[in-house]
Enzyme design. Structure first.
Site, mmCIF file in Angstrom:
data_model
loop_
_atom_site.group_PDB
_atom_site.id
_atom_site.type_symbol
_atom_site.label_atom_id
_atom_site.label_comp_id
_atom_site.label_asym_id
_atom_site.label_seq_id
_atom_site.Cartn_x
_atom_site.Cartn_y
_atom_site.Cartn_z
ATOM 1 N N CYS A 126 44.201 39.368 34.410
ATOM 2 C CA CYS A 126 43.967 38.480 35.723
ATOM 3 C C CYS A 126 43.012 37.115 35.410
ATOM 4 C CB CYS A 126 43.640 39.384 36.920
ATOM 5 S SG CYS A 126 42.384 40.442 36.576
ATOM 6 N N HIS A 237 39.075 36.491 42.104
ATOM 7 C CA HIS A 237 38.185 36.522 41.077
ATOM 8 C C HIS A 237 37.660 34.937 40.846
ATOM 9 C CE1 HIS A 237 39.540 40.162 39.751
ATOM 10 N NE2 HIS A 237 40.275 39.857 38.677
#
Ligand code: A2P
Length: 335
Positions: A126, A237
């Site tokens: 990710c 994130h």
């Protein structure tokens, strides 16, 4: 188009189902798959109820496509069994990413590498996906010499168990230690420990950023160092990335490159307090870039702040976009 979603009861699997629906990906038959303890459970997809299958039942269905997000061990064991039957597997685990015979794909960057012989395709980590998407146009134009990365990663990246740990701590009822996803509390804390520690004292997550970035950008000469930190944040994130380029740049050109990059949205207006944040990125498919400024301490260097929903572009959306590309190219049925 028969599609298996392996790990359908998990966080990423659930978002894969949402993204398949939102991006109007044609699914004639869905085969949701999970561990033995979930077999027989019901899953809703496009207003229809489906029953969760076991891995063995799903293999026998001869699916066209299997989207895997059920951990590395599961992928190693089962992805080849799907592939043997002609199913194209797009795997979200780290199991196949660095296998030289497997492609590691961010569609906007390197989907053209894919061909009919690719039966197991790896979805990158990710943190890597969101960073590489922003860096690809800069690498193409200027060449990247070195990256210094610090991540601020949502606990959702660890899956359902981490969400349960966070919620229980937030509610003042911490879980017993043996049921926690992390050794330490995540609520009101930052944990500089994502995935396991390796012999060099970096974590596996940090080294994924090193190796996967080089593989996707096709350049092993890029020097990369990373610190990955788990933070008590939903929604995405965040990454602070210091980029040293090989040649000089004009800031306006850098902004244009980023603006023109498909999948990237600039949020870069400090005077108006506009910059990317996980709260803004949540449930969006794009990668958001801001706080773009020259590094005044180093020649040909700049700083970027890159934020994206880790369950979407960092996982589910990227996987579905790979499948969309395969359809466009006629590698998957495109009826
Ligand atoms: P289950 O819900 O039955 O445990 P997360 O990463 O959010 O924790 O989700 C992991 C996903 O992977 C879940 O859907 C989980 O199913 C699934 N899973 C875990 N182990 C296996 C396995 N051995 N076979 C199939 N699915 C698995």
């Amino acid at each position: 188009m028969k599609v298996a979603v392996v790990g359908a009861t998990g966080l990423v699997g659930g978002v894969m189902l949402e993204v398949l629906e939102e991006l109007n990906f044609k699914v004639d038959e869905l085969v949701p798959v999970a561990s033995q303890r979930s077999v027989g459970k019901k899953i809703n997809f496009r207003n229809k109820e489906y029953t969760v299958s076991s891995m063995e039942q799903a293999i026998e269905q001869n699916c066209d496509l299997a989207l895997f997000s059920a951990g590395g061990g599961t992928s190693i064991q089962y992805a080849p069994k799907f592939a043997e039957r002609g199913t194209v597997v797009i795997d979200n685990s780290s199991a196949w990413r660095m296998d030289p015979s497997k492609k590691l794909i961010v569609p906007e960057v390197n989907a053209t590498e894919l061909g009919t012989s690719d039966k197991i395709i790896a979805n990158p980590n990710c943190s890597t996906i969101q960073m590489v998407l922003a860096l690809a146009p800069l690498h193409k134009k200027y060449g990247i010499k070195r990256l210094v990365i610090s991540t601020y990663q949502s606990f959702t990246g660890t899956g359902v168990s981490a969400v349960n740990q966070y919620e229980s701590e937030k509610n003042g009822e911490p879980m017993p230690e043996d049921q926690r996803a992390y050794h330490y509390p995540i609520f009101e804390n930052c944990i500089p420990h994502c995935d396991v520690f390796l012999e060099n004292d970096y974590t596996k997550e940090e080294m994924k950023l090193v190796h996967e970035t080089r593989k996707i950008l096709g350049d092993d000469s890029i020097r990369i160092t990373a610190t990955a930190v788990r933070v008590p944040v939903h929604g995405g994130h965040s990454e602070s990335v210091n980029v040293e380029l090989k040649s000089p740049f004009e800031m306006d050109d850098v902004l244009k490159e980023l603006m023109d990059q498909e999948g990237v949205t600039l949020l870069n207006d400090p005077a108006q307090n506009i910059y990317p944040m996980p709260l803004l990125a949540k449930n969006k498919n794009d990668v958001f870039v801001g706080r773009i400024r020259k590094d005044e301490s180093l020649e040909n260097a700049l700083n970027l702040w890159i934020v994206s929903d880790n369950l979407r572009k960092g996982a589910a959306t990227n996987a579905v976009q790979i499948a969309q590309y395969l359809k466009q190219k006629g590698i998957l049925p495109n009826a």
